[in-house]
Design a protein around this motif. Structure first.
Motif, short mmCIF file in Angstrom:
data_model
loop_
_atom_site.label_atom_id
_atom_site.label_comp_id
_atom_site.label_asym_id
_atom_site.label_seq_id
_atom_site.Cartn_x
_atom_site.Cartn_y
_atom_site.Cartn_z
N GLN A 92 67.11 44.60 54.24
CA GLN A 92 67.47 45.87 54.85
C GLN A 92 67.93 46.85 53.77
OE1 GLN A 92 67.26 47.00 58.16
NE2 GLN A 92 67.66 48.88 57.03
N ASN A 93 67.29 48.00 53.72
CA ASN A 93 67.67 49.05 52.78
C ASN A 93 68.79 49.89 53.37
OD1 ASN A 93 64.93 50.00 50.64
ND2 ASN A 93 65.27 48.01 51.56
N ASP A 98 63.97 51.29 56.82
CA ASP A 98 63.34 50.65 55.67
C ASP A 98 63.86 49.22 55.48
OD1 ASP A 98 62.10 53.05 55.27
OD2 ASP A 98 63.16 53.57 53.43
N GLU A 99 62.98 48.25 55.73
CA GLU A 99 63.30 46.84 55.48
C GLU A 99 62.19 46.24 54.64
OE1 GLU A 99 63.63 42.60 57.73
OE2 GLU A 99 64.51 44.31 58.78
N THR A 138 71.18 45.14 60.65
CA THR A 138 70.51 46.44 60.56
C THR A 138 71.21 47.38 59.58
OG1 THR A 138 71.77 47.39 62.40
CG2 THR A 138 69.70 46.25 62.95
N ILE A 139 72.28 46.91 58.96
CA ILE A 139 73.02 47.69 57.98
C ILE A 139 72.98 46.94 56.65
CG2 ILE A 139 75.29 48.62 57.34
CD1 ILE A 139 75.90 48.79 60.35
N THR A 147 67.44 40.16 56.64
CA THR A 147 66.12 39.75 57.11
C THR A 147 66.11 38.24 57.33
OG1 THR A 147 63.74 40.06 56.70
CG2 THR A 147 65.06 39.38 54.83
N ASP A 148 65.18 37.77 58.16
CA ASP A 148 65.07 36.34 58.44
C ASP A 148 64.49 35.66 57.21
OD1 ASP A 148 65.03 33.91 59.74
OD2 ASP A 148 63.16 34.33 60.80
N GLN A 149 65.30 34.85 56.53
CA GLN A 149 64.86 34.21 55.30
C GLN A 149 65.68 32.97 55.02
OE1 GLN A 149 66.84 37.17 52.23
NE2 GLN A 149 66.68 35.11 51.38
#
Length: 169
Positions: A92-93, A98-99, A138-139, A147-149
């Protein structure tokens, strides 16, 4: 290396002037590293972060080539690519829309290998982890990607190469 922000249309006019002044003063520039992140409305709606980053790198390459030419040191296209680097903000940027996901990282590294990009890095290692349940993904967070990782998943992708810069040391 000089690091500058970039949009899909390239670096700013001030950034081009900085390159012109630096090269014009005879500084031997190892390369231009562009921060391929936080595009906001400069990214075409529906385009991926990888697409925007690749577009930004192409624009920056043309600008860097022009700066070298104006300084009297014309380069072949592959030499210019070798003097260019990319640093995306993983996950997440700061801009909500923007991700930069794992697929974006893979596409960027494939592109870097294809053109012989001089440097690839990421912002930043401490974010290369999934967020805990109490963090709003989202922040942008300093301790996770949003992110899902799996832990260090971006590091594994970036470790595949793609850049030609000599390691420190």
């Amino acid at each position: 290396w000089v690091t500058l922000p970039v949009a899909p249309t390239g670096i700013s006019d001030d950034g081009v002037r900085l390159l012109d002044d630096t090269l014009g003063a005879g500084v031997e520039l190892a390369g231009l590293n562009v921060m391929t992140m936080n595009y906001a409305e400069s990214r075409v709606a529906g385009s991926s972060m990888a697409d925007a980053s690749i577009e930004a790198l192409g624009a920056a390459r043309r600008q860097l080539e022009g700066a070298y030419r104006r300084a009297g040191s014309a380069m072949q296209p592959d030499e210019v690519w070798a003097h260019l680097g990319a640093t995306p903000m993983i996950g997440q940027n700061d801009v909500a829309a923007d991700e930069f996901g794992l697929g974006d990282a893979e596409a960027l590294m494939d592109f870097a290998a294809k053109v012989g990009l001089g440097r690839t890095s990421m912002w930043s290692l401490n974010r290369d982890a999934p967020c805990a349940g109490n963090v709003d993904p989202t922040i942008a967070d300093n301790n996770c990607s949003g992110t899902d990782q799996a832990p260090l998943a971006f590091s594994a992708i970036f470790a595949t190469g793609g850049g030609r810069a000599t390691p420190w040391g």
